[in-house]
Design a protein around this motif. Structure first.
Motif, PDB file in Angstrom:
ATOM      1  N   TYR A 163       0.851  -1.190   0.000  1.00 39.30           N
ATOM      2  CA  TYR A 163       0.000   0.000   0.000  1.00 39.30           C
ATOM      3  C   TYR A 163       0.876   1.226   0.000  1.00 39.30           C
TER       4      TYR A 163
ATOM      5  N   LEU B   4       3.974   0.489   2.376  1.00 40.59           N
ATOM      6  CA  LEU B   4       3.676  -0.547   3.358  1.00 40.59           C
ATOM      7  C   LEU B   4       3.454  -1.861   2.623  1.00 40.59           C
TER       8      LEU B   4
ATOM      9  N   VAL C 296       2.277  -5.364   2.573  1.00 39.98           N
ATOM     10  CA  VAL C 296       1.427  -6.186   3.438  1.00 39.98           C
ATOM     11  C   VAL C 296       1.506  -7.665   3.098  1.00 39.98           C
TER      12      VAL C 296
ATOM     13  N   SER D  75      -1.072 -10.998  14.514  1.00 44.32           N
ATOM     14  CA  SER D  75      -1.106  -9.553  14.310  1.00 44.32           C
ATOM     15  C   SER D  75      -1.920  -9.224  13.056  1.00 44.32           C
ATOM     16  N   GLY D  76      -2.344  -7.975  12.992  1.00 43.20           N
ATOM     17  CA  GLY D  76      -3.116  -7.571  11.811  1.00 43.20           C
ATOM     18  C   GLY D  76      -2.194  -7.170  10.691  1.00 43.20           C
ATOM     19  N   SER D  77      -1.833  -8.140   9.843  1.00 45.41           N
ATOM     20  CA  SER D  77      -0.823  -7.779   8.842  1.00 45.41           C
ATOM     21  C   SER D  77      -1.058  -8.455   7.502  1.00 45.41           C
ATOM     22  N   GLY D  78      -2.295  -8.458   7.051  1.00 47.13           N
ATOM     23  CA  GLY D  78      -2.466  -8.875   5.659  1.00 47.13           C
ATOM     24  C   GLY D  78      -3.411 -10.023   5.385  1.00 47.13           C
ATOM     25  N   LYS D  79      -4.031 -10.582   6.422  1.00 45.59           N
ATOM     26  CA  LYS D  79      -4.928 -11.720   6.174  1.00 45.59           C
ATOM     27  C   LYS D  79      -6.122 -11.309   5.307  1.00 45.59           C
ATOM     28  N   SER D  80      -6.759 -10.201   5.718  1.00 44.91           N
ATOM     29  CA  SER D  80      -7.928  -9.757   4.968  1.00 44.91           C
ATOM     30  C   SER D  80      -7.543  -9.389   3.547  1.00 44.91           C
ATOM     31  N   THR D  81      -6.370  -8.773   3.417  1.00 41.81           N
ATOM     32  CA  THR D  81      -5.903  -8.403   2.080  1.00 41.81           C
ATOM     33  C   THR D  81      -5.760  -9.648   1.214  1.00 41.81           C
TER      34      THR D  81
ATOM     35  N   GLU E 144     -12.967 -13.881   9.417  1.00 37.33           N
ATOM     36  CA  GLU E 144     -13.341 -13.885  10.835  1.00 37.33           C
ATOM     37  C   GLU E 144     -14.848 -14.028  11.021  1.00 37.33           C
TER      38      GLU E 144
ATOM     39  N   HIS F 228      -8.625 -15.455  14.264  1.00 34.33           N
ATOM     40  CA  HIS F 228      -7.611 -15.211  15.287  1.00 34.33           C
ATOM     41  C   HIS F 228      -7.542 -16.358  16.283  1.00 34.33           C
TER      42      HIS F 228
ATOM     43  N   ARG G 289     -14.350  -1.719   2.916  1.00 36.72           N
ATOM     44  CA  ARG G 289     -13.632  -1.343   4.136  1.00 36.72           C
ATOM     45  C   ARG G 289     -14.142  -0.039   4.735  1.00 36.72           C
TER      46      ARG G 289
HETATM   47  N1  LIG Z   1      -6.309   0.749   1.516  1.00 29.72           N
HETATM   48  C1  LIG Z   1      -5.239   0.669   2.350  1.00 29.72           C
HETATM   49  N2  LIG Z   1      -4.301   1.616   2.319  1.00 29.72           N
HETATM   50  C2  LIG Z   1      -3.229   1.561   3.127  1.00 29.72           C
HETATM   51  N3  LIG Z   1      -3.028   0.596   4.010  1.00 29.72           N
HETATM   52  C3  LIG Z   1      -3.954  -0.384   4.101  1.00 29.72           C
HETATM   53  C4  LIG Z   1      -5.110  -0.398   3.256  1.00 29.72           C
HETATM   54  N4  LIG Z   1      -5.826  -1.502   3.569  1.00 29.72           N
HETATM   55  C5  LIG Z   1      -5.149  -2.140   4.558  1.00 29.72           C
HETATM   56  N5  LIG Z   1      -4.041  -1.500   4.874  1.00 29.72           N
HETATM   57  C6  LIG Z   1      -3.053  -1.908   5.854  1.00 29.72           C
HETATM   58  O1  LIG Z   1      -2.552  -3.159   5.490  1.00 29.72           O
HETATM   59  C7  LIG Z   1      -2.318  -3.934   6.635  1.00 29.72           C
HETATM   60  C8  LIG Z   1      -3.019  -5.253   6.478  1.00 29.72           C
HETATM   61  O2  LIG Z   1      -4.392  -5.059   6.514  1.00 29.72           O
HETATM   62  P1  LIG Z   1      -5.404  -6.287   6.590  1.00 29.72           P
HETATM   63  O3  LIG Z   1      -6.744  -5.774   6.794  1.00 29.72           O
HETATM   64  O4  LIG Z   1      -5.170  -7.155   5.421  1.00 29.72           O
HETATM   65  O5  LIG Z   1      -4.893  -7.020   7.870  1.00 29.72           O
HETATM   66  P2  LIG Z   1      -5.572  -8.194   8.700  1.00 29.72           P
HETATM   67  O6  LIG Z   1      -4.522  -9.205   8.861  1.00 29.72           O
HETATM   68  O7  LIG Z   1      -6.816  -8.604   8.096  1.00 29.72           O
HETATM   69  O8  LIG Z   1      -5.853  -7.476  10.070  1.00 29.72           O
HETATM   70  P3  LIG Z   1      -6.998  -7.830  11.163  1.00 29.72           P
HETATM   71  O9  LIG Z   1      -6.513  -9.039  11.844  1.00 29.72           O
HETATM   72  O10 LIG Z   1      -7.007  -6.645  12.046  1.00 29.72           O
HETATM   73  O11 LIG Z   1      -8.266  -8.026  10.405  1.00 29.72           O
HETATM   74  C9  LIG Z   1      -2.802  -3.132   7.836  1.00 29.72           C
HETATM   75  O12 LIG Z   1      -1.675  -2.583   8.463  1.00 29.72           O
HETATM   76  C10 LIG Z   1      -3.621  -2.064   7.237  1.00 29.72           C
HETATM   77  O13 LIG Z   1      -3.509  -0.883   7.964  1.00 29.72           O
END
Ligand SMILES: Nc1ncnc2c1ncn2[C@@H]1O[C@H](COP(=O)(O)OP(=O)(O)OP(=O)(O)O)[C@@H](O)[C@H]1O
Ligand SMILES: [Mg+2]
Lengths: 226, 412
Positions: A11, A19, A21, A41-47, A168, A200, B410
């Motif tokens: 990102y 960043l 991810v 940690s929240g670091s990319g699963k949803s992505t 989730e 999680h 989102r």
């Molecule tokens: N559109 C965006 N622009 C910039 N950064 C983003 C964007 N979308 C997500 N991020 C960042 O990318 C990282 C991964 O996000 P993501 O939602 O994939 O994490 P996650 O593992 O699903 O987290 P969680 O467990 O909290 O759901 C996070 O640090 C988030 O802030």
């Protein structure tokens, strides 16, 4: 069914701080699997899940879904892919608030241009199977969390997709309801649905047939569950 | 078909959530469409009314007068009407060449001539006319006969009566035809009865010069000239062959009069065609004002819709994301929001039709204009309202359709 090789996503642009991810992700999922993706940690699963669900793009690597090279598909083709092959289940249910449970479940079939009677019959059947026969005309706001999630699952199943993607799905539910949903997932998996789920919680992940652990955007190791 | 119904149902449900916000835009469209309807009613009714009234004076009529308004004082000092029997005879002889279908002299009797029967008296307009006058002026006969050439040539003491004079002079319950009346002490035979003539607000123009056509007594012009002892004609009334040629014919006839009177009189030629043109211009002016105000309301309504839809798209970004995740194509989202915008304006349009119809009925009552329904206009009003809705819904809908699915999902 899902073949991801060397996939990366970042990102931000060069001007802002970049960043990263997802880093060099390799992931293969066969039809019929029930995969849990875990990451403390929240670091990319949803992505990653959104990329698998053909909702998001990525920067490097490749992604094939049933042999189709996904990045090559145009926006309409991606919509078709989601419409016919993928059902989404979200943590916050994401039902459309002004529509009844029945109308929410009918929605994907509206987009596949099914006739009203066909849609309605299928939606009623789906909701009945999930134990919501007496909640057809309720708006989402008039349902409990567990009921809403079951409506969302009914909606995800509406067009009989091969793949269910769940981010989730139990995150907003109490433990007991979460377990019910997982049992439902297991039975769907037994009926042949491929399921990819982010969670999680170890207890929830335990329902999957395989756990993929991530940390800081990388896959740690693939572990087969019991 | 069922898909459209479902889309409409969904759009209605979505609008229902923010019905108060949508109501304002609906109101704008309602006012706009109602204004379109009302303007249509006025201009159609007005046109019809004017046409109908002018028709009673003869649409192809032309009037020739001496022009007293000349700046040349030496001309003004000349006495008399400047039109004589010889002028009439000349024009009458060359009718075909000049494009004149009929021509009639008009000779006024002095105002102090009293018409009488027994002890009943009337102060009528006593007008001397030629044989074709009734044809030119579109006078209808309800009983008896019209004047014939013999009446004119041999100065028969015959009269035709307009309805109000009949009711004043003739004993009720008796047949006026064949009765005798006295005019300035001379005895006349009633031979014909004229039909009632419309005299609403337009009766002030044309040969009647602001007077009531229903209190006329018509005599052969030759008879009045004999009684007055001269051969003057107050004015000539013509019916031209072609409505479109009226102005040319009028000017040619006027030129004849100028040529016949080298000593110098000036003449005025008026045509019904120019009256019609003038009134149409006035009506069109009214219609333009109405259309402008209607357009403003529609514009305001359209901007309202754009605003409502813009807000809706923003508020429902999440919903758009969900729909896209489920598999909605861009055109599905587009259709959905256009449908909502179109519905707002269609509801506004339907209400506008309703309000406009009521307003039209009231307006027709108040103004006395005839109420002429126009299915074309109803169609037009609905089409306009839907087009306004689709146009103003287009940009918000496109913004919704083009949203990136993940971003939309989102958002919160
Ligand atoms: N559109 C965006 N622009 C910039 N950064 C983003 C964007 N979308 C997500 N991020 C960042 O990318 C990282 C991964 O996000 P993501 O939602 O994939 O994490 P996650 O593992 O699903 O987290 P969680 O467990 O909290 O759901 C996070 O640090 C988030 O802030
Ligand atoms: Mg997440």
């Amino acid at each position: 069914m899902i073949s991801i090789k060397g996939l990366s996503k970042a990102y931000g642009s060069i001007d802002t701080s970049l960043l990263i991810v997802l880093k060099n992700i390799h992931l293969h999922i066969e039809a019929g699997e029930f995969v849990a993706i875990m990451d403390p940690s929240g670091s990319g699963k949803s992505t990653l899940l959104n990329i698998i669900g053909a909702l998001d793009t990525f920067d490097a690597g490749s992604y094939h879904f049933n042999g189709q090279n996904v990045p090559e598909l145009n926006r309409d083709a991606l919509a078709e892919l989601r419409l016919n092959n993928i059902g989404f289940v979200f943590q916050s249910f994401n039902l459309i608030p002004q529509l009844s449970a029945l109308a929410n479940v009918e929605l994907p079939m509206l987009y596949t241009r099914l006739k009203k009677t066909t849609r309605q019959k299928a939606a009623v059947k789906q909701l009945t199977t999930l134990g919501l026969a007496d909640r057809l005309d309720h708006k989402p706001g008039e349902l409990s969390g567990g009921q809403q999630q079951r409506v969302a699952i009914a909606r995800a199943l509406a067009n009989d997709p091969a793949l269910i993607i769940a981010d989730e799905p139990t995150g907003s539910l109490d433990t007991e309801t979460g377990i019910e949903i997982m049992q439902l997932f297991q039975s769907l998996n037994r009926q042949g649905k491929t399921i990819v789920m982010v969670t999680h919680e170890e207890d929830i992940a335990a329902y999957a047939s395989r756990i993929v652990r991530m940390r800081d955007g990388k896959i740690l190791k693939n572990v087969s569950a019991a | 078909m069922s898909r459209w119904l479902s889309n409409v149902a969904q759009a209605l449900q979505a609008l229902n959530v923010h019905r108060r916000r949508a109501a304002l835009s609906v109101l704008g469209i309602t006012i706009g469409i109602a204004a379109v309807m009302a303007v249509g009613t006025i201009s159609r009714g007005g046109n019809h009314l004017i046409y109908r009234e002018l028709e009673t004076f003869g649409l192809n009529s032309v009037w020739l007068y001496r022009n007293w308004n000349t700046q040349d004082v030496s001309l003004r000092e000349k006495r008399g009407s400047g039109i004589e029997n010889a002028d009439y005879d000349g024009l009458n002889r060359d009718r075909e060449q000049l494009g004149i279908r009929h021509i009639s002299p008009i000779v006024d009797a002095p105002h102090n001539w009293i018409s009488k029967q027994g002890n009943r008296e009337a102060n009528a307009q006593i007008i001397g006319v030629g044989r074709d006058y009734t044809t030119i002026a579109n006078d209808k006969l309800i009983a008896g006969r019209l004047f014939n050439q013999n009446d004119i040539d041999t100065r028969q003491a015959v009269v035709m009566l307009a309805p109000q004079i009949v009711s004043i002079l003739i004993e009720p319950g008796t047949d006026p035809i064949g009765q005798q009346i006295y005019i300035d002490g001379k005895r006349f035979l009633v031979v014909g009865l004229l039909a009632e003539k419309s005299r609403d607000f337009l009766a002030s123009i044309g040969s009647s010069g602001g007077q009531n056509a229903n209190d006329r007594i018509l005599l052969p012009y030759t008879v009045i000239q004999r009684m007055l002892g001269h051969k003057e004609i107050r004015n000539l009334q013509l019916e031209v062959e072609e409505f479109d040629e009226a102005e040319t014919v009028a000017q040619n006839a006027r030129q004849r009069l100028l040529d016949n009177h080298p000593k110098g009189f000036d003449y005025r030629a008026e045509t019904m065609a120019s009256y019609i043109e003038t009134t149409n211009r006035i009506l069109n002016g009214v219609a333009i004002i109405g259309i402008v105000s209607a357009s403003i309301s529609l514009l305001v309504g359209g901007m309202g819709i754009m605003n409502v839809m813009g807000t809706a798209v923003l508020e429902r970004t999440r919903e758009i994301g969900v729909r896209k995740a489920i598999g909605a194509r861009e055109k599905d989202i587009m259709t959905q929001f256009l449908m909502e915008a179109g519905l707002i304006s269609a509801i506004g349009g339907l209400m506008g039709l309703l309000v406009g119809t009521v307003a039209s009925i009231v307006l027709a009552k108040v103004t006395g204009f005839p109420l002429i329904p126009s299915p074309m206009q109803v169609m037009l009003a609905l089409v306009i309202s839907i087009v306004v809705g689709l146009l103003s819904g287009f940009f918000p809908a496109r913004r919704a359709a083009r949203m990136k699915p993940v971003k939309a999902l989102r958002s919160e």
